[in-house]
Design a protein around this motif. Structure first.
Motif, mmCIF file in Angstrom:
data_model
loop_
_atom_site.group_PDB
_atom_site.id
_atom_site.type_symbol
_atom_site.label_atom_id
_atom_site.label_comp_id
_atom_site.label_asym_id
_atom_site.label_seq_id
_atom_site.Cartn_x
_atom_site.Cartn_y
_atom_site.Cartn_z
ATOM 1 N N SER A 122 -6.290 2.551 3.738
ATOM 2 C CA SER A 122 -7.499 2.815 4.531
ATOM 3 C C SER A 122 -7.323 3.980 5.498
ATOM 4 O O SER A 122 -8.244 4.758 5.711
ATOM 5 C CB SER A 122 -7.942 1.563 5.266
ATOM 6 O OG SER A 122 -6.931 1.106 6.128
ATOM 7 N N TYR A 171 -0.696 11.929 -1.233
ATOM 8 C CA TYR A 171 -1.461 10.696 -1.040
ATOM 9 C C TYR A 171 -0.819 9.496 -1.734
ATOM 10 O O TYR A 171 -1.282 8.371 -1.573
ATOM 11 C CB TYR A 171 -2.906 10.883 -1.501
ATOM 12 C CG TYR A 171 -3.627 11.903 -0.662
ATOM 13 C CD1 TYR A 171 -4.111 11.576 0.597
ATOM 14 C CD2 TYR A 171 -3.785 13.203 -1.112
ATOM 15 C CE1 TYR A 171 -4.747 12.521 1.389
ATOM 16 C CE2 TYR A 171 -4.431 14.158 -0.333
ATOM 17 C CZ TYR A 171 -4.900 13.804 0.915
ATOM 18 O OH TYR A 171 -5.525 14.742 1.686
ATOM 19 N N LEU A 211 -5.688 4.225 -2.350
ATOM 20 C CA LEU A 211 -5.507 4.913 -1.077
ATOM 21 C C LEU A 211 -5.532 3.901 0.056
ATOM 22 O O LEU A 211 -6.443 3.079 0.119
ATOM 23 C CB LEU A 211 -6.641 5.918 -0.841
ATOM 24 C CG LEU A 211 -6.599 7.194 -1.650
ATOM 25 C CD1 LEU A 211 -7.935 7.914 -1.547
ATOM 26 C CD2 LEU A 211 -5.484 8.099 -1.185
ATOM 27 N N GLN A 260 -11.660 2.532 -6.863
ATOM 28 C CA GLN A 260 -11.790 2.577 -5.418
ATOM 29 C C GLN A 260 -12.863 3.590 -5.029
ATOM 30 O O GLN A 260 -12.921 4.684 -5.587
ATOM 31 C CB GLN A 260 -10.458 2.957 -4.755
ATOM 32 C CG GLN A 260 -10.492 2.871 -3.248
ATOM 33 C CD GLN A 260 -9.119 3.114 -2.637
ATOM 34 O OE1 GLN A 260 -8.247 3.712 -3.252
ATOM 35 N NE2 GLN A 260 -8.922 2.654 -1.424
ATOM 36 N N GLN A 302 0.815 -1.202 0.000
ATOM 37 C CA GLN A 302 0.000 0.000 0.000
ATOM 38 C C GLN A 302 0.849 1.253 0.000
ATOM 39 O O GLN A 302 0.462 2.273 -0.528
ATOM 40 C CB GLN A 302 -0.905 0.024 1.231
ATOM 41 C CG GLN A 302 -1.976 -1.026 1.188
ATOM 42 C CD GLN A 302 -2.819 -0.987 2.432
ATOM 43 O OE1 GLN A 302 -2.685 -0.098 3.266
ATOM 44 N NE2 GLN A 302 -3.708 -1.940 2.557
ATOM 45 N N GLN A 325 -5.621 6.623 5.012
ATOM 46 C CA GLN A 325 -5.585 7.884 4.262
ATOM 47 C C GLN A 325 -6.973 8.327 3.800
ATOM 48 O O GLN A 325 -7.178 9.492 3.485
ATOM 49 C CB GLN A 325 -4.708 7.739 3.012
ATOM 50 C CG GLN A 325 -3.241 7.642 3.265
ATOM 51 C CD GLN A 325 -2.507 7.502 1.947
ATOM 52 O OE1 GLN A 325 -2.876 6.696 1.096
ATOM 53 N NE2 GLN A 325 -1.488 8.308 1.768
ATOM 54 N N GLN A 326 -7.905 7.411 3.721
ATOM 55 C CA GLN A 326 -9.196 7.715 3.127
ATOM 56 C C GLN A 326 -9.956 8.849 3.821
ATOM 57 O O GLN A 326 -10.444 9.741 3.125
ATOM 58 C CB GLN A 326 -10.050 6.455 3.030
ATOM 59 C CG GLN A 326 -9.519 5.507 1.971
ATOM 60 C CD GLN A 326 -10.463 4.380 1.671
ATOM 61 O OE1 GLN A 326 -11.676 4.557 1.626
ATOM 62 N NE2 GLN A 326 -9.918 3.193 1.442
ATOM 63 N N TYR A 330 -9.365 11.458 -9.408
ATOM 64 C CA TYR A 330 -10.548 11.329 -8.566
ATOM 65 C C TYR A 330 -11.664 12.182 -9.119
ATOM 66 O O TYR A 330 -11.451 13.119 -9.882
ATOM 67 C CB TYR A 330 -10.253 11.689 -7.100
ATOM 68 C CG TYR A 330 -10.185 13.180 -6.803
ATOM 69 C CD1 TYR A 330 -11.327 13.887 -6.425
ATOM 70 C CD2 TYR A 330 -8.990 13.874 -6.884
ATOM 71 C CE1 TYR A 330 -11.271 15.246 -6.153
ATOM 72 C CE2 TYR A 330 -8.920 15.226 -6.612
ATOM 73 C CZ TYR A 330 -10.062 15.905 -6.241
ATOM 74 O OH TYR A 330 -10.004 17.259 -5.979
ATOM 75 N N PHE A 336 -8.274 12.113 2.832
ATOM 76 C CA PHE A 336 -8.491 12.424 1.427
ATOM 77 C C PHE A 336 -9.940 12.859 1.192
ATOM 78 O O PHE A 336 -10.198 13.805 0.458
ATOM 79 C CB PHE A 336 -8.155 11.222 0.538
ATOM 80 C CG PHE A 336 -8.345 11.520 -0.924
ATOM 81 C CD1 PHE A 336 -7.460 12.346 -1.600
ATOM 82 C CD2 PHE A 336 -9.423 10.995 -1.623
ATOM 83 C CE1 PHE A 336 -7.637 12.644 -2.949
ATOM 84 C CE2 PHE A 336 -9.613 11.285 -2.967
ATOM 85 C CZ PHE A 336 -8.716 12.107 -3.621
ATOM 86 N N ARG A 337 -10.880 12.181 1.833
ATOM 87 C CA ARG A 337 -12.291 12.561 1.706
ATOM 88 C C ARG A 337 -12.493 14.007 2.156
ATOM 89 O O ARG A 337 -13.195 14.781 1.515
ATOM 90 C CB ARG A 337 -13.158 11.594 2.521
ATOM 91 C CG ARG A 337 -14.627 11.799 2.324
ATOM 92 C CD ARG A 337 -15.402 10.707 3.077
ATOM 93 N NE ARG A 337 -16.806 10.864 2.906
ATOM 94 C CZ ARG A 337 -17.503 10.486 1.856
ATOM 95 N NH1 ARG A 337 -16.902 9.900 0.859
ATOM 96 N NH2 ARG A 337 -18.796 10.688 1.789
ATOM 97 N N VAL A 354 -13.979 5.911 -2.017
ATOM 98 C CA VAL A 354 -13.323 6.473 -0.833
ATOM 99 C C VAL A 354 -14.352 6.614 0.267
ATOM 100 O O VAL A 354 -15.321 7.350 0.140
ATOM 101 C CB VAL A 354 -12.671 7.832 -1.164
ATOM 102 C CG1 VAL A 354 -11.976 8.396 0.067
ATOM 103 C CG2 VAL A 354 -11.686 7.671 -2.319
ATOM 104 N N ARG A 355 -14.137 5.892 1.341
ATOM 105 C CA ARG A 355 -15.074 5.888 2.478
ATOM 106 C C ARG A 355 -14.640 6.851 3.541
ATOM 107 O O ARG A 355 -13.554 7.147 3.755
ATOM 108 C CB ARG A 355 -15.174 4.496 3.097
ATOM 109 C CG ARG A 355 -15.535 3.435 2.086
ATOM 110 C CD ARG A 355 -17.005 3.377 1.897
ATOM 111 N NE ARG A 355 -17.298 2.331 0.916
ATOM 112 C CZ ARG A 355 -18.339 2.366 0.139
ATOM 113 N NH1 ARG A 355 -19.187 3.340 0.184
ATOM 114 N NH2 ARG A 355 -18.582 1.408 -0.710
#
Length: 137
Positions: free
Chosen positions: A64, A108, A62, A134, A23, A66-67, A115, A70-71, A136-137
């Motif tokens: 997990s 990132y 990304l 992906q 990752q 970092q999500q 994105y 990033f979000r 992003v959550r």
């Protein structure tokens, strides 16, 4: 059967550090795909290898942890959301027109994807195919 499950669990435990390293490396998707394919092959044979390879490659986007950051970045950018009539899922191909794609900041570590926001959800997209890789959550 229980021996296979125990063996698969042991192999996955050994491979987990390699997946975590994948990752953060520059070749994250490739390494993640290889690790996922190896683990999937042990658990489920050829079909498991295919599923594991796809899952591992997706993790190469990304990480997990970092999500959420990033979000938050995407929300701050106030990127307009594209209204998509289909299910927003990994593997879905977005239309060739009407969708804006944006560079992922270097911090990132995502180089080969762009994105966008679809139905109020940030997603990473492979620019050549417009395929969602992906959510992003």
């Amino acid at each position: 059967m229980s021996k296979k499950i125990l063996l698969a669990g042991a192999v996955l435990a050994v491979l987990a550090p390699a997946g975590a390293f994948a990752q953060s490396s520059a070749g994250g998707a490739a390494a993640g795909g290889a690790t996922g394919a190896a683990a999937g092959a042990i658990v489920g044979g050829p079909i498991g290898a295919a599923v594991g390879g796809v899952t591992g490659a997706i993790v190469g986007g990304l990480a997990s942890e970092q999500q959420p950051r990033f979000r938050q970045y995407v929300v701050q950018q106030n990127v307009p959301s594209y209204r998509y009539q289909e299910e927003v899922r990994v593997g879905a191909v977005l239309p060739s027109s009407g969708v804006e794609y944006y560079e992922v900041p270097a911090e990132y570590g995502v180089k080969n994807y762009r994105y966008t926001v679809v139905n109020e959800t940030p997603v990473l997209v492979e620019p050549g195919t417009r395929r969602i890789v992906q959510i992003v959550r």
